[in-house]
Design a protein around this motif. Sequence first.
Motif, PDB file in Angstrom:
ATOM      1  N   LEU A  49       0.844  -1.264   0.058  1.00  0.00           N
ATOM      2  CA  LEU A  49       0.018  -0.103   0.058  1.00  0.00           C
ATOM      3  C   LEU A  49       0.874   1.268   0.159  1.00  0.00           C
ATOM      4  CD1 LEU A  49      -2.827  -0.987   2.448  1.00  0.00           C
ATOM      5  CD2 LEU A  49      -2.862  -0.591  -0.126  1.00  0.00           C
ATOM      6  N   VAL A  52       1.690   1.967  -3.545  1.00  0.00           N
ATOM      7  CA  VAL A  52       0.481   2.253  -4.293  1.00  0.00           C
ATOM      8  C   VAL A  52       0.359   3.574  -4.030  1.00  0.00           C
ATOM      9  CG1 VAL A  52      -2.045   2.267  -4.380  1.00  0.00           C
ATOM     10  CG2 VAL A  52      -0.733  -0.038  -4.461  1.00  0.00           C
ATOM     11  N   SER A  53       0.503   4.225  -2.886  1.00  0.00           N
ATOM     12  CA  SER A  53       0.338   5.554  -2.328  1.00  0.00           C
ATOM     13  C   SER A  53       1.417   6.362  -3.103  1.00  0.00           C
ATOM     14  CB  SER A  53       0.265   5.808  -0.865  1.00  0.00           C
ATOM     15  OG  SER A  53       0.373   7.050  -0.239  1.00  0.00           O
ATOM     16  N   CYS A  56       0.393   6.733  -6.735  1.00  0.00           N
ATOM     17  CA  CYS A  56      -0.796   7.677  -6.725  1.00  0.00           C
ATOM     18  C   CYS A  56      -0.194   8.814  -6.774  1.00  0.00           C
ATOM     19  CB  CYS A  56      -1.823   7.481  -5.706  1.00  0.00           C
ATOM     20  SG  CYS A  56      -2.526   5.747  -5.829  1.00  0.00           S
ATOM     21  N   THR A  62      -6.203   8.793  -7.538  1.00  0.00           N
ATOM     22  CA  THR A  62      -6.613   8.263  -6.226  1.00  0.00           C
ATOM     23  C   THR A  62      -6.124   7.014  -5.920  1.00  0.00           C
ATOM     24  OG1 THR A  62      -8.842   7.726  -6.651  1.00  0.00           O
ATOM     25  CG2 THR A  62      -8.378  10.182  -5.937  1.00  0.00           C
ATOM     26  N   GLU A  63      -6.030   6.479  -4.609  1.00  0.00           N
ATOM     27  CA  GLU A  63      -5.734   5.097  -4.374  1.00  0.00           C
ATOM     28  C   GLU A  63      -6.964   4.494  -4.593  1.00  0.00           C
ATOM     29  OE1 GLU A  63      -4.708   7.826  -2.445  1.00  0.00           O
ATOM     30  OE2 GLU A  63      -2.624   7.376  -1.785  1.00  0.00           O
TER      31      GLU A  63
END
Length: 107
Positions: A49, A52-53, A56, A62-63
Amino acid sequence: MAIDYALVGSRIHKAKKDKNMTQEVLAEKLDVSVAFLSRVECGNTEISLKRVSQICEILNVTEGYILNGTSSNSKNYLYNDFSNLLKNCPPEKLKLIYDIAIVIANS
C-alpha cells in the motif's frame, strides 16, 4: 476482499500512459527497478500500500482508483458498495440508515 493485482497493475499502466510517462521514468521516481515495475503492471507481483500511495502521488490519481477502479470524484463512487450493503438489511435497519443519511446529507 482480495486484491486483484492484475487489475491494479493495469490501472497503474493506464494512469502512467495517461500522463505520457514511461516505465523507466516511473521506476526511477519510485526508486525501483524497471523489471519490478513491469511485474507490477502485469499483475505478476504484489505491491504494498505504501508503493501504491507513492505511485498515486506521482501519477496524480487516487488510491481508490488504483485499488478498485473508482474515484471519490466519480458520480458512481461507492454506489455498488452501498447497493450490496443494503440488499441484505432488514427494513428497520434500512429506515435507520436512511434517517442517518438524510441528517448527514442536509448538514
